[in-house]
Write a protein that holds these residues in place. Structure first.
Motif, PDB file in Angstrom:
ATOM      1  N   LEU A 131       5.894   4.947   4.965  1.00  0.00           N
ATOM      2  CA  LEU A 131       4.620   5.077   4.256  1.00  0.00           C
ATOM      3  C   LEU A 131       4.715   4.475   2.859  1.00  0.00           C
ATOM      4  N   SER A 132       3.617   3.911   2.406  1.00  0.00           N
ATOM      5  CA  SER A 132       3.575   3.349   1.058  1.00  0.00           C
ATOM      6  C   SER A 132       3.482   4.475   0.031  1.00  0.00           C
ATOM      7  N   THR A 133       3.664   4.101  -1.232  1.00  0.00           N
ATOM      8  CA  THR A 133       3.593   5.102  -2.305  1.00  0.00           C
ATOM      9  C   THR A 133       2.219   5.741  -2.365  1.00  0.00           C
ATOM     10  N   GLY A 134       1.187   4.928  -2.208  1.00  0.00           N
ATOM     11  CA  GLY A 134      -0.175   5.473  -2.212  1.00  0.00           C
ATOM     12  C   GLY A 134      -0.424   6.415  -1.052  1.00  0.00           C
ATOM     13  N   ALA A 135       0.142   6.083   0.114  1.00  0.00           N
ATOM     14  CA  ALA A 135      -0.017   6.947   1.286  1.00  0.00           C
ATOM     15  C   ALA A 135       0.679   8.291   1.075  1.00  0.00           C
ATOM     16  N   PHE A 136       1.877   8.264   0.479  1.00  0.00           N
ATOM     17  CA  PHE A 136       2.567   9.528   0.177  1.00  0.00           C
ATOM     18  C   PHE A 136       1.744  10.378  -0.786  1.00  0.00           C
ATOM     19  N   ASN A 137       1.159   9.730  -1.787  1.00  0.00           N
ATOM     20  CA  ASN A 137       0.338  10.474  -2.743  1.00  0.00           C
ATOM     21  C   ASN A 137      -0.890  11.070  -2.069  1.00  0.00           C
ATOM     22  N   ALA A 138      -1.467  10.331  -1.113  1.00  0.00           N
ATOM     23  CA  ALA A 138      -2.629  10.848  -0.394  1.00  0.00           C
ATOM     24  C   ALA A 138      -2.258  12.036   0.483  1.00  0.00           C
ATOM     25  N   LEU A 139      -0.998  12.032   0.992  1.00  0.00           N
ATOM     26  CA  LEU A 139      -0.542  13.121   1.865  1.00  0.00           C
ATOM     27  C   LEU A 139      -0.102  14.346   1.085  1.00  0.00           C
ATOM     28  N   LEU A 140       0.206  14.143  -0.186  1.00  0.00           N
ATOM     29  CA  LEU A 140       0.833  15.193  -0.986  1.00  0.00           C
ATOM     30  C   LEU A 140      -0.053  16.442  -1.096  1.00  0.00           C
ATOM     31  N   LYS A 141      -1.308  16.268  -1.423  1.00  0.00           N
ATOM     32  CA  LYS A 141      -2.200  17.410  -1.624  1.00  0.00           C
ATOM     33  C   LYS A 141      -2.417  18.181  -0.329  1.00  0.00           C
ATOM     34  N   THR A 142      -2.476  17.447   0.792  1.00  0.00           N
ATOM     35  CA  THR A 142      -2.670  18.108   2.082  1.00  0.00           C
ATOM     36  C   THR A 142      -1.451  18.951   2.451  1.00  0.00           C
TER      37      THR A 142
END
Length: 625
Positions: A131-142
């Motif tokens: 996963l890209s850095t942006g994808a990890f950040n998007a997954l973080l809150k969930t």
């Protein structure tokens, strides 16, 4: 196509079917029984160790209404749908091809909806490190605040690439490489169920070739079954994996023990001509050496052996070969294994390793002989050894020369000893690596302490950026002089200096990383540590000579004597450029003028007096420069 590969047919459907991961499966089962499951899990480990299978079993178990001892029933509608991959509430995602922010946002939005037919909605994200850095950040809150009845299971082979903020929000389970015994037990069960004939000794060979992965083991077993026409024999497995039989390894070790280099090389050529894999050959030798060492130290614990069969020949070899020899063999073979990864000529490295192995005991014998000879010389310092035949018997040339020199010195033949010393020194000098001194001088001409300090500060960071092999080569090096466009690196060992100089890939890698660290890629010159003080001294002498030439004043008229009479300030000014250049190679902090390192010529008064006596006072004119 009706046939399916064994690893697909026999994918584990219960926790008890997952081989070699008892600690993980027991923990997950207990969590299910006690209803203490988490909202997010991270499964890490090498390929084929059960990460994805464990995730699917957990998805079935958490949704199964007929759970028994933490195991899914595999009979209910939910279990069967998950097994077939037809349940909409269990979503498998390949992060390698769905690694963008939009895909993760889609998962985040859909996770808010309740499951349709199961109790829990399970998201299995495989190869999550892609996963890209942006994808990890998007997954973080969930992951931090997941919706109710949603479980995330992340699987990866490279956990070091996952952000710590993700890891801290999951329960992490590290799947280990499966040992040979567990893989063999699982294959034995599968072959029995499939009603395929097999030889028991063939299973450990397949297990070792799989290197801890159950999926790889079943793939190799599939090939062996096809090769042997629905039977699994030792010969078939050897042909498929490229491994060696124990008899062949015993023969090779016999050549090593008897120092028979010719036999060892001939056997090696037969092995390679037979199509055996070079890397597998070295791996088998390392494991066999390990088994010999374990059996020597603990013969009653034969269950620790990694596939070796304890027969009469094995016991005899273990009694013949020493533990020190086995240590050295493992070190040599391990180095050869590393070299094989970066070469297109594996046979060359295997031949070199064979020669080294067959000379191991000879080297050990020489070392013991040297020790005993030194003890005799210590006890009889004034006596000359009477048995000159011992010198001829020594196979090591350096030891023989040393013994002869000691005998000659005791006898008083100093001339012959000097001649021997010169010949040895000349021979060593001829074999010595010779750096490019002109290039070194050009770098020293513009070198500064600031540049050297900068390079020394970033040198540890540079080593960490290199590959393992390149880092090992430069570990025994240190910058000793540096300028705006040049760098001199000193090596502790002559052979490493020569190897690094000839390694174009290493030079290119160092330049690229230095470009990142300091903003420029200086020209590099490698010099052995023993030669650096000599080269530095020669450079200082050149500066001395240049300074002496600058001080000398030419007399253009007969009868005129030039008498230098510089003031201290003038001398200091003329000395500063030379001092600034010298301070890169020697300590000039306590020098006040050029006279501190340039020997004075004749005294000025003495010269004037002699000139006056020769030409007369009226004919001599004294001028101050």
């Amino acid at each position: 196509m009706s046939y399916q590969a064994l690893y697909r047919v026999w994918r584990p459907q219960k926790f008890q079917d997952v081989a070699g991961q008892k600690a993980i499966t027991q923990t997950l089962r207990n969590a299910l029984i006690q209803q203490k499951t988490s909202h997010a899990y991270l499964f890490t480990g090498p390929r084929g160790t059960g990460k994805t299978s464990g995730a699917k079993i957990f998805a079935k178990a958490i949704n199964c209404h007929y759970l028994k001892d933490g195991e899914p029933c595999n009979e209910c509608e939910t279990c069967r749908a998950i097994t077939k991959g037809q349940l909409n509430d269990v979503i498998e995602i390949d992060a390698a091809s769905n690694n963008g922010v939009e895909e993760i946002r889609d998962i985040r939005d859909k996770a808010k909806y309740a499951p349709t037919s199961a109790d829990y909605k399970i998201y299995i994200i495989d190869e999550v490190h892609m996963l890209s850095t942006g994808a990890f950040n998007a997954l973080l809150k969930t992951l931090e605040e997941p919706p109710k009845n949603v479980v995330f299971i992340l699987a990866t082979t490279e956990p070091h690439k996952i952000p710590l903020t993700i890891i801290s929000r999951t329960q992490r389970f590290d799947f280990k490489r499966i040992n040979v015994r567990d893989i063999s037990d699982r294959m034995r069960y599968i072959l029995t169920q499939e009603k395929i004939e097999f030889e028991e000794a063939a299973l450990p060979i397949v297990a070792r070739a799989a290197e801890g992965g159950m999926r790889d083991a079943l793939s190799i077993l599939d090939q062996a079954i096809s090769f042997g026409d629905d039977t699994v024999t030792i010969e078939d497995v050897m042909s498929v994996t490229g491994s060696l039989t124990q008899e062949l390894m015993l023969t090779y070790f016999e050549a090593v023990v008897t120092h028979d280099t010719k036999k060892g090389l001939f056997l090696l050529q037969e092995i390679l001509a037979d199509g055996k894999d070079a890397a597998r050959f070295v791996e088998d030798l390392i494991l066999f050496s390990r088994d010999l060492l374990v059996y020597q130290q603990a013969p009653q614990m034969s269950e620790l052996l990694d596939g070796a069969k304890v027969d009469a020949a094995f016991k005899k070899l273990s009694e013949t070969i020493s533990a020190d020899s086995l240590y050295q063999m493992i070190v040599i073979l391990n180095g050869t294994q590393t070299e094989l990864r970066f070469t297109n000529h594996p046979d060359v490295y295997l031949e070199v390793a064979t020669v080294r192995l067959t000379h191991l005991d000879a080297i050990t014998h020489l070392s013991e002989s040297a020790t005993s000879n030194e003890q005799v010389l210590d006890q009889k310092e004034t006596s000359v050894p009477s048995d000159n035949k011992k010198i001829i018997e020594l196979e090591n040339e350096l030891l023989k020369i040393k013994k002869q020199m000691e005998s000659i010195l005791v006898s008083g033949h100093s001339k012959v000893a000097t001649k021997k010393t010169k010949s040895v020194s000349k021979k060593a000098a001829n074999n010595q690596f010779k750096p490019n001194t002109s290039a070194i001088y050009s770098i020293l001409k513009e070198a500064t302490r600031e540049n050297l300090a900068q390079l020394k500060n970033v040198w540890p960071d540079l080593l960490n950026m290199l590959s393992v092999t390149q880092r090992a080569m430069l570990k025994a090096s240190t910058p000793v002089a540096a300028g705006p466009s040049g760098l001199i690196v000193s090596f502790d060992y002559d052979i490493l200096c020569q190897k690094a100089t000839n390694d174009s890939e290493l030079m290119e890698a160092v330049k690229q990383f230095l470009e990142r660290l300091i903003g420029n890629a200086p020209q590099m010159i490698f010099v052995p540590g023993e030669q650096w003080p000599i080269i530095r001294e020669q450079y200082v002498k050149q500066l001395k000579n240049r300074s002496s030439d600058d001080k000398a004043v030419e007399n253009t008229h007969v009868g005129q004597v030039s008498k230098p009479d510089q003031s201290k300030e003038q001398k200091g000014k003329s000395f500063e450029p030379v001092k600034k250049q010298l301070e890169t190679v020697v300590d000039t902090s306590e020098w006040d003028s050029l006279e501190d390192f340039v020997p004075p010529a004749q005294e000025d008064d003495k010269v004037v007096t002699e000139a006056m006596a020769l030409f007369g006072e009226k004919m001599v004119e004294v001028k101050n420069d």
